[in-house]
Design an enzyme around this catalytic site. Structure first.
Site, PDB file in Angstrom:
ATOM      1  N   HIS A  10       0.821  -1.220   0.000  1.00  0.00           N
ATOM      2  CA  HIS A  10       0.000   0.000   0.000  1.00  0.00           C
ATOM      3  C   HIS A  10       0.852   1.266   0.000  1.00  0.00           C
ATOM      4  O   HIS A  10       0.349   2.352  -0.286  1.00  0.00           O
ATOM      5  CB  HIS A  10      -1.058  -0.017   1.120  1.00  0.00           C
ATOM      6  N   ASP A  32       1.306  -7.749   2.233  1.00  0.00           N
ATOM      7  CA  ASP A  32       1.407  -6.310   1.967  1.00  0.00           C
ATOM      8  C   ASP A  32       2.862  -5.843   1.793  1.00  0.00           C
ATOM      9  O   ASP A  32       3.426  -5.185   2.655  1.00  0.00           O
ATOM     10  CB  ASP A  32       0.735  -5.566   3.128  1.00  0.00           C
ATOM     11  N   SER A  59       4.099   2.171   8.421  1.00  0.00           N
ATOM     12  CA  SER A  59       3.893   1.179   7.377  1.00  0.00           C
ATOM     13  C   SER A  59       5.181   0.965   6.618  1.00  0.00           C
ATOM     14  O   SER A  59       5.823   1.934   6.201  1.00  0.00           O
ATOM     15  CB  SER A  59       2.810   1.640   6.413  1.00  0.00           C
TER      16      SER A  59
END
Ligand code: ARG
Ligand code: GLU
Length: 757
Positions: free
Chosen positions: A135, A271, A692
């Protein structure tokens, strides 16, 4: 959980002092026992006793939370990590603070990067290979996707260096060193200096210091305030701009579970994505050139295939964006009880419309996919946050802490009035802040009003006719794009416009919708129908009005006129002035408040709120109990992917190739001891947005995972951390390597890495 000497027991004293003196690590157990006694309470027993019990329970819970919060809360400054070293080693770490941050020697910090402007990435090879989240690389993967080469859907793997794709606009930043510059930044600031004057002096000093620090080098300097300006650190950075896409799994691996699984455990999302940093012949940052060479980092991470088990030490090294750990009860109340519910309701309206549309056709799904991902991400987080604050009695908890502070501060002129003034300023600001939330989530919800805002904002700023003409051409150009990308006069956009505005009207924030001739709803539909913004021909005609009359014509358009009314009401001069002055005051009061707390608890190590600077957070791999009778174990496996598989739901489709590997249990060296293919794990590391892509490391400083999310039940950790519920979610590095190597056949990339079996 294993260490207790870490954070700030700053709300454990005061009138709770006596209790806290007798508290031990076991406090958590006492609380659980007490909580469990409460429901058993006999109805016959008198109410009063019950209430007292409840109060005591809350009180003890508050104290216990603050104490058990010692376990894993905190985002620590790498340069000052020496202060945490003993606690980290006690918690299980085998390496030293200097292995993590050292100005004189290559260390782990040289392998950690700010990825773009809001994510983290890490070097995993000596040839500049970088890992981050799917992402985080999303927009670059999307940008290079076409119908013929749909990398987003099918994945992308560069099999040779020449296939790696340049990504203009993407940069990665490496911290060279950091420095405490508080004294220099505050030079000229006296205790009598007012807040505005202080701001000006500080800004001037920051400019001078940072310019001086990097003069004659290729480095960039950034200075940021810590503890609301009690302290300032300077970061000397190296920014690389030639960054190329190397690999990304298909969406149904990289985004498996989509928005349904987002923020949730158990999780099965692969991810990750891969990039490579390129540099000039001298190994220094250089703009893109085919002649650039893969960057040779000072340090790249070793990767451990050993994995982790419940209770194992881990730490996360990355760029957390924002936390508000020390704010007072008013701010918690504003966020959790006033703003979040409004944001959630208004986004529900939008999501309902988009989701219905997306279910209708693949074309609409593609059109709204990334927009919905954004809207839904906040929408879901805020729900978890508000519930978490309620569960913790967050507002009461803050009030307790403030009461203790007031008692301590009594008779100390520097601090005694801080919290009274804080409350006074919040009472000036809260309703304005709420109104702005309405404006941002309702008025700005529709494409229609967004375009009106943009048009008005751009043209009203034009200084002369020439600028106006240039601007108009630009706007017409842009118009062409959105009139092809988005349906004009779209029933979805019209419905969103009307419903969100009506929500705001009913709450009393849009009185201008009450016109003489008709009801507000009919009026909104009329505005939508009449505005030139919803008709490309009329739009062009409007913008072709002679320059001298153009601005007036634009402001007469019913859409723009409504937007201007809404803006002028919500962002009136008055409200802006009140808000700005209250915020400034609160900022300076927060500075005093934290200063006071540090004086009140001189033995505590206060972590500074996240501010998108490099931090270390540590904890343990650990499951948790999200609700009654449910316990979440700390790691997920490929079995869960197969359990979730549903060919009819886009986000739960499983690639045939993955199924094949699963059927054959062909996991190679990436399986765990039990022969399972681990996918993700949770731990008690205190993380937030920006983390992240952060490397998740084991006790020896080896890479074991990539951070990508938090568990929904713990999303209040930006305001209040609860070790019983707060968990970060990491991709297990073994699943990542399995996908690269076994699934994609890009084993050459794994060969570059330093794998420790
Ligand atoms: N919740 C994660 C974060 O806050 C991931 C968001 C992207 N994924 C998604 N399904 N929207 O950024
Ligand atoms: N997904 C988040 C990010 O993009 C991390 C989740 C969180 O907020 O902790 O940084």
């Amino acid at each position: 959980m294993h260490s207790t000497s870490k954070v700030t027991p700053f709300f454990t004293l005061g009138y709770t002092a006596l209790i806290s003196i007798f508290l031990s690590k076991k406090m958590g157990c006492i609380v659980v026992a007490l909580k469990h006694q409460l429901p058993k309470h006999n109805k016959d027993q008198n109410e009063k006793k019950h209430n007292t019990m409840k109060k005591i329970a809350i009180l003890i819970m508050t104290v216990a939370l603050s104490i058990s919060a010692l376990a894993d809360e905190g985002m620590w400054i790498p340069m000052l990590l020496g202060r945490n070293e003993a606690a980290m080693q006690k918690a299980g770490m085998h390496i030293s603070a200097k292995d993590i941050y050292d100005v004189n020697n290559a260390c782990l910090k040289d392998a950690v990067l700010l990825f773009g402007s809001g994510c983290t990435g890490e070097f995993v090879s000596d040839e500049g290979l970088v890992l981050t989240n799917h992402h985080c690389g999303y927009s670059f993967i999307v940008r290079h996707s076409t119908v013929e080469h749909d990398y987003l859907t099918n994945g992308f793997w560069a099999m040779t260096r020449s296939q790696e794709i340049p990504c203009p606009g993407l940069s990665v930043t490496r911290l060279v060193r950091m420095e405490d510059v508080t004294a220099q930044v505050l030079e000229g600031v006296k205790s009598s200096t007012g807040e505005s004057e202080r701001e000006a002096i500080v800004a001037q000093n920051i400019k001078a210091i940072s310019e001086r620090a990097v003069a004659g080098t290729h480095y960039k300097a950034v200075i940021k305030p810590f503890y609301y300006g009690n302290q300032y650190f300077m970061y000397i950075n190296e920014v690389f701009t030639d960054v190329r896409l190397v690999g990304a799994p298909p969406s149904n691996i990289g985004k498996f579970g989509g928005d349904t699984d987002n923020w949730m455990w158990p999780r099965h999302t692969g991810d990750f994505s891969m990039f490579r940093v390129y540099a000039g012949a001298d190994n220094k940052p250089a703009d893109y050139s085919p002649d650039n060479k893969p960057y040779r980092p000072l340090k790249s991470l070793e990767i451990s295939l050993k994995g982790v088990e419940e209770g194992d030490f881990t730490f996360v090294f990355g760029y957390p964006g924002t936390t508000q750990r020390y704010v007072t009860h008013d701010q918690v109340d504003l966020a959790a009880n006033m703003e979040n519910p409004v944001r959630i309701d208004l986004r529900t309206i939008r999501l309902n419309h988009y989701n219905a549309a997306m279910a209708q056709s693949p074309a609409l799904r593609l059109k709204y996919a990334s927009r919905v991902a954004n809207i839904a991400n906040g929408w879901k987080k805020w729900q978890g946050e508000t519930q978490g604050i309620e569960r913790l009695h967050g507002v009461e908890q803050k009030r307790e802490q403030e009461a203790a502070f007031r008692r301590w501060a009594a008779g100390k002129p520097q601090y005694s009035d801080v919290l009274n003034e804080m409350e006074a300023n919040y009472s000036r600001l809260k309703n304005i802040s709420l109104e702005w939330t309405y404006f941002n989530e309702a008025v700005m919800a529709s494409d229609f009003m967004n375009r009106a805002y943009k048009l008005w904002n751009a043209t009203s700023a034009a200084a002369d006719e020439q600028t106006m003409d240039k601007l108009t051409e630009q706007l017409l150009d842009e118009g062409k794009k959105y009139y092809t990308d988005f349906d004009v006069h779209s029933p979805i956009d019209e419905a969103i416009f009307v419903e969100t505005m009506m929500y705001m009207y009913k709450a009393g924030y849009a009185p201008y919708l009450l016109v003489k001739e008709m009801g507000p709803e009919a009026y909104l539909h009329k505005v939508y129908a009449k505005s030139a913004l919803n008709d490309p021909k009329k739009y062009e005609k409007l913008l072709r009005t002679p320059a001298s009359k153009r601005q007036a014509a634009i402001e007469k358009d019913p859409g723009v006129a409504l937007l201007v009314k809404a803006y002028n009401r919500s962002y009136s001069q008055d409200k802006r002035a009140t808000y700005t002055s209250a915020r400034k005051n609160i900022n300076s009061l927060m500075r005093d408040y934290i200063h006071g707390l540090m004086a009140m608890y001189p033995d505590s190590n206060f972590f500074p709120d996240a501010n998108l600077t490099l931090r270390v957070t540590y904890g343990h791999v650990q499951g948790f109990k999200p609700k009654d009778a449910v316990y979440y174990t700390p790691y997920s496996t490929i079995e869960g992917i197969m359990e979730k598989e549903d060919p009819d739901i886009y986000d739960y489709r499983v690639e045939p190739r993955l199924k094949e590997l699963y059927k054959k249990k062909d996991y190679g060296r990436y399986a765990n001891k039990q022969g399972e293919m681990p996918v993700a794990f949770i731990a008690t590391n205190h993380t937030t947005g920006g983390n992240s892509g952060s490397p998740v490391l084991n006790a020896d400083g080896q890479l074991i995972g990539i951070n990508f999310d938090r568990c929904w039940e713990g999303t209040m950790s930006d305001l209040l951390f609860d070790p019983n519920y707060c968990r970060n979610i990491s991709l297990d590095i073994r699943y990542c390597l399995f996908i690269i190597d076994k699934y994609a056949g890009a084993g050459h990339l794994v060969q570059e890495m330093k794998i420790v079996e």
